[in-house]
Write a protein that holds these residues in place. Structure first.
Motif, mmCIF file in Angstrom:
data_model
loop_
_atom_site.group_PDB
_atom_site.id
_atom_site.type_symbol
_atom_site.label_atom_id
_atom_site.label_comp_id
_atom_site.label_asym_id
_atom_site.label_seq_id
_atom_site.Cartn_x
_atom_site.Cartn_y
_atom_site.Cartn_z
ATOM 1 N N ALA A 1 42.117 35.099 29.866
ATOM 2 C CA ALA A 1 43.097 34.068 30.236
ATOM 3 C C ALA A 1 43.105 33.781 31.734
ATOM 4 C CB ALA A 1 44.489 34.467 29.744
ATOM 5 N N PRO A 2 43.079 34.791 32.621
ATOM 6 C CA PRO A 2 43.020 34.483 34.058
ATOM 7 C C PRO A 2 41.768 33.698 34.443
ATOM 8 C CG PRO A 2 43.671 36.765 33.715
ATOM 9 C CD PRO A 2 43.197 36.242 32.388
ATOM 10 N N GLY A 3 40.695 33.876 33.684
ATOM 11 C CA GLY A 3 39.473 33.143 33.959
ATOM 12 C C GLY A 3 39.634 31.650 33.733
ATOM 13 N N PHE A 4 40.384 31.278 32.697
ATOM 14 C CA PHE A 4 40.622 29.863 32.429
ATOM 15 C C PHE A 4 41.456 29.230 33.549
ATOM 16 C CE2 PHE A 4 39.643 31.312 28.104
ATOM 17 C CZ PHE A 4 38.760 30.314 27.706
ATOM 18 N N VAL A 5 42.409 30.001 34.079
ATOM 19 C CA VAL A 5 43.213 29.504 35.195
ATOM 20 C C VAL A 5 42.346 29.341 36.439
ATOM 21 C CG1 VAL A 5 45.175 29.988 36.712
ATOM 22 C CG2 VAL A 5 45.308 30.549 34.271
ATOM 23 N N THR A 6 41.527 30.349 36.720
ATOM 24 C CA THR A 6 40.630 30.287 37.879
ATOM 25 C C THR A 6 39.656 29.131 37.746
ATOM 26 O OG1 THR A 6 40.785 32.694 38.110
ATOM 27 C CG2 THR A 6 38.981 31.604 39.258
ATOM 28 N N LEU A 7 39.148 28.918 36.522
ATOM 29 C CA LEU A 7 38.206 27.825 36.288
ATOM 30 C C LEU A 7 38.832 26.478 36.648
ATOM 31 C CD1 LEU A 7 35.474 26.828 35.134
ATOM 32 C CD2 LEU A 7 36.611 26.682 32.910
#
Length: 232
Positions: free
Chosen positions: A183-189
């Motif tokens: 989930a944090p990866g989608f935000v960072t993306l």
């Protein structure tokens, strides 16, 4: 002793970079930098409102990763990879049920691979291109779906054989595992995509003489790197 040094989250870093690019575009518009568009303008606002969501959804490999995460999540959540590692490890015991589940999974994957090979090189051209080649065929273009289904098959067979999956709710929980973990990866993306989109809109990359090919591969790399940010 635990270090007291704290670093910015990657999402915050790309947000600050985006703010910096927007500010530079404003400076460039004042000093008349060639082909530089001011992001902090009415036109820039209209562009952001129109394309922010499209830029995110069109991020490199995002659609493929979403499909792959469905299968990868179920496979990992079912504990199939863990059982494979335990099987390869020395002195690690597997129960009779786990060994049987691994055997059933191996057979299922073997049948799946044979089916794909038959469809690809058999007498029918269901998954080949109109010229009969695999290059540019539905099979090659849908390789992420094929891979995801194989992972789903492995997780489903192993999880069911070990009684880890007892109903459809368990299966859905497994398929959502990657989405929760990354989930944090989608935000960072999201912030990675917006930074490169604003950089392209303002024309600052071209003004600085950065080659488009170099910029594209850097963009792709940063998009993939965003998913190294995981839930703790």
């Amino acid at each position: 002793m635990k270090s007291s040094i704290r670093f910015f989250h990657p999402a915050s870093v790309f947000f600050l970079l985006t703010v910096g690019v927007a500010f530079l575009s404003w400076v460039g518009s004042i000093y008349g930098w060639e082909d530089v568009q001011n992001f902090l303008s009415a036109e820039g606002l209209r562009w952001a409102l129109r394309y922010t969501d499209d830029n995110y959804l069109c991020a490199p490999m995002l659609a493929s990763l979403l499909i792959l995460f469905l299968g990868l999540g179920l496979c990992i959540h079912s504990r199939f990879p863990e059982a494979c590692l335990r099987l390869l490890g020395k002195g690690i015991h597997l129960s009779r049920k786990e060994r049987r589940a691994l055997g059933m999974t191996a057979v299922s994957l073997g049948v799946y691979v044979l089916l794909l090979a038959f469809l690809a090189w058999g007498p029918w051209t269901l998954v080949r291109s109109i010229t009969g080649d695999l290059s540019g065929s539905p099979l090659s273009e849908g390789i992420w779906c094929v891979t995801a289904f194989g992972l789903v098959l492995a997780g489903l067979v192993y999880g069911s054989a070990t009684d880890f999956y007892r109903n459809d709710r368990d299966i859905v929980r497994g398929m959502s595992w990657c989405f929760a973990y990354f989930a944090p990866g989608f935000v960072t993306l999201f912030f990675v995509v917006q930074f490169f989109a604003v950089l392209d809109y303002t024309g600052l990359a071209a003004f600085a003489g950065i080659p488009e090919t170099w910029l594209y591969w850097t963009y792709t790399f940063c998009c993939l790197l965003a998913f190294s940010v995981r839930r703790k």
